[in-house]
Design a protein around this motif. Sequence first.
Motif, PDB file in Angstrom:
ATOM      1  N   ALA A  17       0.932  -1.027   0.187  1.00 49.17           N
ATOM      2  CA  ALA A  17      -0.038   0.297  -0.461  1.00 49.17           C
ATOM      3  C   ALA A  17       1.116   1.267   0.284  1.00 49.17           C
ATOM      4  CB  ALA A  17      -0.751  -0.269   1.372  1.00 49.17           C
ATOM      5  N   PHE A  18       2.265   1.535   1.032  1.00 44.69           N
ATOM      6  CA  PHE A  18       2.807   2.299   0.954  1.00 44.69           C
ATOM      7  C   PHE A  18       3.433   2.032  -0.589  1.00 44.69           C
ATOM      8  CE2 PHE A  18       7.077   4.382   1.765  1.00 44.69           C
ATOM      9  CZ  PHE A  18       6.591   5.723   2.133  1.00 44.69           C
ATOM     10  N   VAL A  19       4.207   1.886  -1.653  1.00 46.70           N
ATOM     11  CA  VAL A  19       4.473   1.309  -2.861  1.00 46.70           C
ATOM     12  C   VAL A  19       3.671   2.579  -3.878  1.00 46.70           C
ATOM     13  CG1 VAL A  19       4.798   0.159  -4.566  1.00 46.70           C
ATOM     14  CG2 VAL A  19       5.909  -0.250  -1.802  1.00 46.70           C
ATOM     15  N   LEU A  20       2.167   1.604  -3.345  1.00 45.74           N
ATOM     16  CA  LEU A  20       1.010   1.905  -4.240  1.00 45.74           C
ATOM     17  C   LEU A  20       0.767   3.940  -4.052  1.00 45.74           C
ATOM     18  CD1 LEU A  20      -1.366  -0.955  -4.190  1.00 45.74           C
ATOM     19  CD2 LEU A  20      -0.135  -0.304  -6.207  1.00 45.74           C
ATOM     20  N   LEU A  21       0.932   4.497  -2.503  1.00 50.61           N
ATOM     21  CA  LEU A  21       0.551   5.869  -2.527  1.00 50.61           C
ATOM     22  C   LEU A  21       2.001   6.568  -3.240  1.00 50.61           C
ATOM     23  CD1 LEU A  21      -0.112   5.439   1.551  1.00 50.61           C
ATOM     24  CD2 LEU A  21      -1.375   6.801  -0.191  1.00 50.61           C
ATOM     25  N   ILE A  22       3.429   6.174  -3.407  1.00 47.10           N
ATOM     26  CA  ILE A  22       4.515   6.547  -3.286  1.00 47.10           C
ATOM     27  C   ILE A  22       4.173   6.607  -5.036  1.00 47.10           C
ATOM     28  CG2 ILE A  22       7.125   6.186  -3.749  1.00 47.10           C
ATOM     29  CD1 ILE A  22       5.314   7.514  -0.771  1.00 47.10           C
ATOM     30  N   ARG A  23       4.073   6.200  -5.238  1.00 54.32           N
ATOM     31  CA  ARG A  23       3.223   5.743  -7.399  1.00 54.32           C
ATOM     32  C   ARG A  23       2.558   6.281  -7.869  1.00 54.32           C
ATOM     33  NH1 ARG A  23       3.904  -0.210  -7.992  1.00 54.32           N
ATOM     34  NH2 ARG A  23       6.770  -0.802  -8.309  1.00 54.32           N
ATOM     35  N   THR A  24       1.410   6.822  -6.864  1.00 53.97           N
ATOM     36  CA  THR A  24       0.639   7.702  -7.574  1.00 53.97           C
ATOM     37  C   THR A  24       0.633  10.171  -7.114  1.00 53.97           C
ATOM     38  OG1 THR A  24      -1.149   5.843  -6.111  1.00 53.97           O
ATOM     39  CG2 THR A  24      -1.872   8.443  -6.414  1.00 53.97           C
ATOM     40  N   ILE A  25       2.009   9.638  -5.936  1.00 52.15           N
ATOM     41  CA  ILE A  25       1.988  10.525  -6.132  1.00 52.15           C
ATOM     42  C   ILE A  25       3.109  11.035  -6.102  1.00 52.15           C
ATOM     43  CG2 ILE A  25       0.204  11.154  -3.885  1.00 52.15           C
ATOM     44  CD1 ILE A  25       3.175  11.418  -2.529  1.00 52.15           C
ATOM     45  N   GLN A  26       4.162  10.180  -7.028  1.00 51.04           N
ATOM     46  CA  GLN A  26       5.804  10.351  -7.239  1.00 51.04           C
ATOM     47  C   GLN A  26       5.735  11.850  -8.309  1.00 51.04           C
ATOM     48  OE1 GLN A  26       7.177   7.342  -8.690  1.00 51.04           O
ATOM     49  NE2 GLN A  26       6.031   6.743 -10.862  1.00 51.04           N
ATOM     50  N   GLN A  27       4.995  11.432  -9.462  1.00 52.75           N
ATOM     51  CA  GLN A  27       5.362  12.958 -10.228  1.00 52.75           C
ATOM     52  C   GLN A  27       5.177  14.325  -9.512  1.00 52.75           C
ATOM     53  OE1 GLN A  27       6.302  12.506 -13.543  1.00 52.75           O
ATOM     54  NE2 GLN A  27       6.102  14.754 -13.301  1.00 52.75           N
ATOM     55  N   SER A  28       3.541  14.370  -8.502  1.00 48.78           N
ATOM     56  CA  SER A  28       4.058  15.193  -7.638  1.00 48.78           C
ATOM     57  C   SER A  28       5.176  15.697  -6.693  1.00 48.78           C
ATOM     58  CB  SER A  28       2.564  15.308  -6.686  1.00 48.78           C
ATOM     59  OG  SER A  28       1.205  15.159  -7.565  1.00 48.78           O
ATOM     60  N   LEU A  29       5.125  15.051  -5.777  1.00 47.51           N
ATOM     61  CA  LEU A  29       7.010  15.101  -5.708  1.00 47.51           C
ATOM     62  C   LEU A  29       7.965  15.996  -6.480  1.00 47.51           C
ATOM     63  CD1 LEU A  29       6.530  11.681  -3.252  1.00 47.51           C
ATOM     64  CD2 LEU A  29       5.652  14.436  -2.550  1.00 47.51           C
ATOM     65  N   TYR A  30       7.841  15.294  -7.962  1.00 50.03           N
ATOM     66  CA  TYR A  30       8.787  15.882  -8.207  1.00 50.03           C
ATOM     67  C   TYR A  30       8.741  16.701  -8.789  1.00 50.03           C
ATOM     68  CZ  TYR A  30      12.250  16.355 -12.165  1.00 50.03           C
ATOM     69  OH  TYR A  30      12.861  16.147 -13.569  1.00 50.03           O
ATOM     70  N   VAL A  31       8.004  17.398  -8.512  1.00 47.67           N
ATOM     71  CA  VAL A  31       7.499  18.858  -9.043  1.00 47.67           C
ATOM     72  C   VAL A  31       7.594  19.863  -7.791  1.00 47.67           C
ATOM     73  CG1 VAL A  31       5.557  20.419  -9.996  1.00 47.67           C
ATOM     74  CG2 VAL A  31       5.580  17.921 -10.921  1.00 47.67           C
ATOM     75  N   ILE A  32       7.216  19.044  -7.290  1.00 50.27           N
ATOM     76  CA  ILE A  32       7.767  20.499  -5.683  1.00 50.27           C
ATOM     77  C   ILE A  32       9.579  20.308  -5.351  1.00 50.27           C
ATOM     78  CG2 ILE A  32       7.289  20.216  -3.410  1.00 50.27           C
ATOM     79  CD1 ILE A  32       4.237  19.080  -3.572  1.00 50.27           C
ATOM     80  N   ALA A  33       9.767  19.295  -5.331  1.00 46.86           N
ATOM     81  CA  ALA A  33      11.234  19.213  -5.500  1.00 46.86           C
ATOM     82  C   ALA A  33      12.057  20.428  -6.124  1.00 46.86           C
ATOM     83  CB  ALA A  33      12.086  17.585  -5.064  1.00 46.86           C
ATOM     84  N   ARG A  34      11.516  19.820  -7.423  1.00 47.33           N
ATOM     85  CA  ARG A  34      12.297  20.902  -8.606  1.00 47.33           C
ATOM     86  C   ARG A  34      11.500  21.880  -8.690  1.00 47.33           C
ATOM     87  NH1 ARG A  34      15.098  22.084 -11.834  1.00 47.33           N
ATOM     88  NH2 ARG A  34      15.782  21.745 -13.668  1.00 47.33           N
ATOM     89  N   SER A  35      11.331  22.057  -8.416  1.00 43.10           N
ATOM     90  CA  SER A  35      10.565  23.771  -7.891  1.00 43.10           C
ATOM     91  C   SER A  35      11.362  24.666  -6.987  1.00 43.10           C
ATOM     92  CB  SER A  35       8.867  24.309  -7.675  1.00 43.10           C
ATOM     93  OG  SER A  35       9.171  23.735  -6.391  1.00 43.10           O
TER      94      SER A  35
END
Length: 175
Positions: A17-35
């Motif tokens: 379930a944790f892996v699925l959570l991360i996969r679901t939000i990984q793009q958002s995390l990347y955009v925030i980190a990158r900004s």
Amino acid sequence: MDLTEKAELARKGDKQAFVLLIRTIQQSLYVIARSIVKNNEDSADAMQETITKAFTSIHTLKEPAYFKSWIIRILINECNQINRKKKRVSLLPYDLRKTSYKDEYEQVELFEVIDELDEQLQTIVTLFYIEDLAIKDISKVLEISEGTVKSRLFRARKLLSEIMLGEGEDKYELS
């Protein structure tokens, strides 16, 4: 299964379930980190540290409905720590920001304009307009009042319009 249900399962120890959570939000995390950190390597480091910390402390998550806000707060702290260590700004080509926006050229221009804001305003604008977080959620993630979020958004909008109008005047000036 929605994020809240996955977060509840992950909190109870379900690794999948944790892996699925991360996969679901990984793009958002990347955009925030990158900004915040401005390059792929530091973004990847921040995301990796964030995921590790989130995984080891998921049991402390009080409200599964706020998983995304919780992990974004961890990510922002990691990004700020990386920036403090670097104490310099690194500029990289904007085409490194590959996301699911309509047009690559519109995306480049959007990030170029956002990058002209100071760091606090960049974060607020990214969370509100790019990640579509509500003011209340941004307030929790950044640990500031909703009024502060609103005033920073107002200030950011004003600066963005000045930047855009300023560019427009230069572009369309008659000779």
